[in-house]
Design an enzyme around this catalytic site. Structure first.
Site, mmCIF file in Angstrom:
data_model
loop_
_atom_site.group_PDB
_atom_site.id
_atom_site.type_symbol
_atom_site.label_atom_id
_atom_site.label_comp_id
_atom_site.label_asym_id
_atom_site.label_seq_id
_atom_site.Cartn_x
_atom_site.Cartn_y
_atom_site.Cartn_z
ATOM 1 N N SER A 1 0.789 -1.072 0.085
ATOM 2 C CA SER A 1 -0.022 -0.086 0.181
ATOM 3 C C SER A 1 0.820 1.199 0.087
ATOM 4 O O SER A 1 0.282 2.215 -0.116
ATOM 5 C CB SER A 1 -1.080 -0.045 1.204
ATOM 6 O OG SER A 1 -0.396 -0.424 2.133
ATOM 7 N N HIS B 1 -2.451 -2.690 -6.189
ATOM 8 C CA HIS B 1 -2.995 -2.559 -4.920
ATOM 9 C C HIS B 1 -4.677 -2.463 -4.842
ATOM 10 O O HIS B 1 -5.196 -1.813 -5.458
ATOM 11 C CB HIS B 1 -2.360 -1.344 -4.692
ATOM 12 C CG HIS B 1 -2.714 -0.779 -3.148
ATOM 13 N ND1 HIS B 1 -3.160 0.586 -3.009
ATOM 14 C CD2 HIS B 1 -3.038 -1.410 -2.145
ATOM 15 C CE1 HIS B 1 -3.522 0.530 -1.447
ATOM 16 N NE2 HIS B 1 -3.417 -0.503 -1.216
HETATM 17 N N1 CAA Z 1 -16.879 -10.083 0.890
HETATM 18 C C1 CAA Z 1 -17.971 -10.114 0.236
HETATM 19 N N2 CAA Z 1 -18.869 -9.267 0.200
HETATM 20 C C2 CAA Z 1 -18.628 -8.514 1.385
HETATM 21 C C3 CAA Z 1 -17.609 -8.348 2.069
HETATM 22 C C4 CAA Z 1 -16.742 -9.480 1.899
HETATM 23 N N3 CAA Z 1 -15.524 -9.417 2.782
HETATM 24 N N4 CAA Z 1 -18.085 -7.436 3.205
HETATM 25 C C5 CAA Z 1 -19.108 -6.806 2.841
HETATM 26 N N5 CAA Z 1 -19.585 -7.378 1.725
HETATM 27 C C6 CAA Z 1 -20.758 -7.074 1.077
HETATM 28 C C7 CAA Z 1 -21.897 -7.330 1.726
HETATM 29 O O1 CAA Z 1 -22.638 -8.960 1.391
HETATM 30 C C8 CAA Z 1 -23.021 -6.238 1.319
HETATM 31 O O2 CAA Z 1 -23.493 -6.640 -0.171
HETATM 32 P P1 CAA Z 1 -24.717 -5.877 -0.784
HETATM 33 O O3 CAA Z 1 -24.373 -4.412 -1.208
HETATM 34 O O4 CAA Z 1 -24.863 -6.712 -2.007
HETATM 35 O O5 CAA Z 1 -25.893 -6.136 0.176
HETATM 36 C C9 CAA Z 1 -22.118 -5.040 1.152
HETATM 37 O O6 CAA Z 1 -20.808 -5.418 0.790
HETATM 38 C C10 CAA Z 1 -22.413 -4.151 2.288
HETATM 39 O O7 CAA Z 1 -21.947 -4.913 3.365
HETATM 40 P P2 CAA Z 1 -22.740 -4.693 4.720
HETATM 41 O O8 CAA Z 1 -24.353 -4.558 4.625
HETATM 42 O O9 CAA Z 1 -22.410 -5.984 5.626
HETATM 43 O O10 CAA Z 1 -21.987 -3.577 5.553
HETATM 44 P P3 CAA Z 1 -22.082 -1.927 5.269
HETATM 45 O O11 CAA Z 1 -23.248 -1.484 4.378
HETATM 46 O O12 CAA Z 1 -21.717 -1.226 6.299
HETATM 47 O O13 CAA Z 1 -20.647 -1.805 4.149
HETATM 48 C C11 CAA Z 1 -18.570 -1.672 3.753
HETATM 49 C C12 CAA Z 1 -19.446 -2.461 4.679
HETATM 50 C C13 CAA Z 1 -18.530 -2.237 2.323
HETATM 51 C C14 CAA Z 1 -17.091 -2.412 4.319
HETATM 52 C C15 CAA Z 1 -18.628 -0.417 4.166
HETATM 53 O O14 CAA Z 1 -18.722 0.032 5.455
HETATM 54 C C16 CAA Z 1 -17.658 0.505 3.313
HETATM 55 O O15 CAA Z 1 -17.301 0.755 1.881
HETATM 56 N N6 CAA Z 1 -16.442 0.977 4.110
HETATM 57 C C17 CAA Z 1 -15.259 1.570 3.640
HETATM 58 C C18 CAA Z 1 -14.192 0.890 3.249
HETATM 59 C C19 CAA Z 1 -13.037 1.171 2.742
HETATM 60 O O16 CAA Z 1 -12.878 2.472 2.784
HETATM 61 N N7 CAA Z 1 -12.017 0.572 2.116
HETATM 62 C C20 CAA Z 1 -10.739 0.900 1.755
HETATM 63 C C21 CAA Z 1 -9.739 1.004 2.879
HETATM 64 S S1 CAA Z 1 -8.380 1.783 2.342
HETATM 65 C C22 CAA Z 1 -7.488 0.437 1.687
HETATM 66 O O17 CAA Z 1 -7.885 -0.844 1.587
HETATM 67 C C23 CAA Z 1 -6.211 0.632 1.035
HETATM 68 C C24 CAA Z 1 -4.895 0.343 2.122
HETATM 69 O O18 CAA Z 1 -3.843 0.134 1.511
HETATM 70 C C25 CAA Z 1 -4.917 0.555 3.424
#
Ligand code: CAA
Length: 291
Positions: free
Chosen positions: A119, A140
């Site tokens: 990252s 990434h």
């Molecule tokens: N595998 C498959 N599907 C998943 C999953 C997983 N691990 N986690 C969540 N989902 C799916 C759910 O099934 C759900 O699907 P639908 O939209 O079809 O219903 C959807 O994702 C949303 O999940 P939830 O309803 O359980 O939960 P939520 O609405 O609270 O969303 C989230 C969860 C998608 C994680 C949301 O909170 C989000 O987008 N958060 C921000 C994530 C983010 O910013 N990520 C980037 C981090 S930075 C990075 O990764 C870079 C680095 O180098 C550090």
């Protein structure tokens, strides 16, 4: 170059998500880790996350079965030598990544594209230690990999056009969107995201707001799906600190200094969700703020 077999090194948070999406897109996966327990856990998690997609009607039960059938695990890194594309997703420490590439290189066929899911670490520097800097790239993925649409593609100084094009096609086959980033500390997403998270920790450290008020403010006031402290716990506080240090060292600007409170949480071993405690305590039914 056609890619069909993919080696994934590291079965943790990122590695298992990467194996998941590649298997679903029809690639044959060889997932490697140094721990059998980590491999077993990763397979169980992939099964669960695929099931989540089946229950929401995103994929069929047959898709799930076929994807699981395409994932093989191994403790032997040398076996990945025969794959077309290797994605290193091990711990975010340069020495660890370099040691893995050194062990793998003698077994690697000449055409294999070598990538790192780092990252923030310099792609050019990682590539320079291998026998194929022209076939080396930053690849990434974002967490959670099955959900996040973006993949950053980072060319090192020597990366050739064919390698870039091949990975661009792979991203398209995954159904995701590629963003090209130049090889400077933390690339695009983390260059912007981590200082925001670090600033949220300063906001807490200076007593401007509580964990709850900071997260609520950004969720309700800026429409972020997660508050910055909740997101930091989700990513891992050790990873957040490591990226801030890369920005601070690599750009030599005090605006990137890691917040002492972030350092303190990491020193306590409170790394977020993965250790059960961070800015929230996850050991009970619902997460409870720790400040
Ligand atoms: N595998 C498959 N599907 C998943 C999953 C997983 N691990 N986690 C969540 N989902 C799916 C759910 O099934 C759900 O699907 P639908 O939209 O079809 O219903 C959807 O994702 C949303 O999940 P939830 O309803 O359980 O939960 P939520 O609405 O609270 O969303 C989230 C969860 C998608 C994680 C949301 O909170 C989000 O987008 N958060 C921000 C994530 C983010 O910013 N990520 C980037 C981090 S930075 C990075 O990764 C870079 C680095 O180098 C550090």
């Amino acid at each position: 170059m056609a890619v069909q077999t993919v080696g994934v090194i590291g079965a943790g948070q990122m590695g298992n998500g990467i194996a998941h999406v590649f298997a679903l897109a029809g690639y044959d996966i060889l997932l490697n880790d140094i721990s059998q327990e980590a491999l077993d856990k990763a397979l169980a998690l992939i099964d669960r996350n695929l099931e989540r997609q089946v229950s929401r009607g995103k994929i069929s039960a047959e898709d799930k079965k076929a994807a699981l059938g395409r994932i093989r695990t191994t403790l032997n890194l040398a076996e990945l030598g025969q794959t077309d594309l290797v994605i290193e997703a091990a711990t975010e420490r340069e020495t660890v990544k370099q040691a893995i590439f050194e062990d793998l290189l003698p077994h690697l066929k000449p055409n294999t594209i070598l990538t790192s899911n780092t990252s923030s670490i310099s792609i050019t520097r990682l590539a320079s230690r291998t026998d194929r800097p022209e076939k080396f790239m930053g690849f990434h993925f974002m967490n959670p990999v099955p959900v996040m649409q973006l993949v950053e593609l980072i060319r090192g100084i020597a990366t050739d056009e064919e390698t870039y094009k091949t990975l661009h096609e792979v991203v398209e086959r995954l159904g995701k969107t590629a963003a090209s980033a130049e090889d400077f500390p933390a690339f695009i997403v983390n260059r912007i995201l981590m200082p925001m998270i670090n600033e949220a920790v300063y906001t807490l450290y200076e007593g401007v707001g509580s964990v709850k008020s900071i997260d609520e403010s950004m969720k309700l006031g800026a429409n972020h799906p997660m508050g910055p402290l909740e997101l930091a716990d989700f990513i891992g506080l050790d990873t957040c600190l490591a990226i801030m240090n890369v920005l601070h060292d690599g750009l030599a600007d005090t605006k990137y200094r890691p917040c002492p409170l972030l350092t303190k949480y990491v020193e306590a071993g409170w790394l977020g969700r993965k250790t059960g405690r961070g800015f929230y305590d996850y050991r009970g039914e619902v997460p409870v703020p720790t400040r």
